[in-house]
Design an enzyme around this catalytic site. Sequence first.
Site, short mmCIF file in Angstrom:
data_model
loop_
_atom_site.label_atom_id
_atom_site.label_comp_id
_atom_site.label_asym_id
_atom_site.label_seq_id
_atom_site.Cartn_x
_atom_site.Cartn_y
_atom_site.Cartn_z
N GLU A 24 0.84 -1.22 0.00
CA GLU A 24 0.00 0.00 0.00
C GLU A 24 0.86 1.25 0.00
OE1 GLU A 24 -2.84 -0.08 3.17
OE2 GLU A 24 -4.21 -1.37 2.05
N ASP A 39 -9.96 8.56 -22.90
CA ASP A 39 -10.00 7.14 -22.52
C ASP A 39 -9.56 6.35 -23.75
OD1 ASP A 39 -10.66 4.51 -22.06
OD2 ASP A 39 -12.59 4.95 -21.10
#
Length: 405
Positions: free
Chosen positions: A47, A191
């Site tokens: 993380e 995108d």
Amino acid sequence: MAKSITQLIKDEEKRQQANLSLIASENIAPKEVREAVGSVLMNKYAEGYPHKRYYGGNEVVDLIEEEAIKAACKLFKADHANVQPYSGTPANLAVYAALLEPGDTVMAMSLPHGGHLSHGHKVSFSGALYKFTHYGVDPETGMLNYSEIETMAKIFKPKLIVCGATAYPRAIDFKRFAQIAHKVGAYLLADISHIAGLIAGGVHPQPFPHADVVMTTTHKTLQGPRGAIIMCKQNLASAIDKSVFPGFQGGPHENIIAAKAIALQRASTPEFKRYAKQIILNARAFAQALSKLGFTLVTGGTDTHLLLVDLTSKKITGQIAETALNKVGITSNKNMIPGDLRSPFDPSGIRFGVASVTARGMGEKEMEQIAFVIAKVLDKPGSNAILSYAKREIAKLTKKFPIKI
Ligand SMILES: *Cc1c(COP(=O)(O)O)cnc(C)c1O
């Protein structure tokens, strides 16, 4: 007794070998990419971001993630890259959350005209959280009409404009989109999920420096693992990173990130450039062959890896076509066409993409052969004689061009 999963995976391998995938979003990931996905990196928690982790033992992982970031920035001329997004849909949500407040106005391409669910369709969370207005294609030409998009942008004053599609066969003019977005004070998100490999291979224009943010999946024309990457201008880097982690995700999948790094590095080689060029040659040859055989193509052709066929004149629906082709070893998907009056479950079109067959080594000659078989099958989807002829032809092709595993 039910088959073991190991056996089922072998069955799927056989299925892929024995069928031609003309699904535009599918491709064949090379062995190095698949090996990285199955590597010991999957055992690691990491993380955070390189050198700012919440867990120890990330010396090696940091180097891998940094290589992935470096390769993404180089390939797409980006200031900043976040290589952690799990997939395209959550990546788009992370971009929206980084740039927008709930209720903000966004403009994107409508789903029945080729857009994506995550571009504010009402069944997606994006559509529930933000006020999306959708632009479409010109009903006559099937092409994006930039002056109409500009008029809409002036009326709706969106905070974000999304360009990019899943079923639009033509090149996207990022520069024009950016001019429109910046004129009304909006960000531009490109995108490029479908066309990332074409951009990387130099056969489609780059979205940077025009777009503010670029999102791509890594598993379509790019030939990487399933996953996504978000790239952006430097001023948005911290907002994007915070939105991905801890905003939307927990521990990054470092095995997938390693596979992304491999795919990105591979995509800058001369070999990949040749692959991208061949995709374009194949798509054009396929489009020409289908047109000659009497099929109607939306926009009349293609600039990319994909073709959208309007089956109306053939008096057959997308579902019937998909099922008939599947029987002979060609997998494809039914698709809405712009202005479609039929339902998405049985629309008027079918979408084809050539990335996967090109990865098997096929060229223009094979595209013509496949088009011929498709025409035979779709002219008489009920004929058993034609089905068995078509099955034999496709089996010959899949044997001649095996997937190298
Ligand atoms: C495939 C695709 C996505 C979504 O990717 P997933 O990984 O399937 O969530 C988003 N946008 C576009 C334009 C796509 O083609």
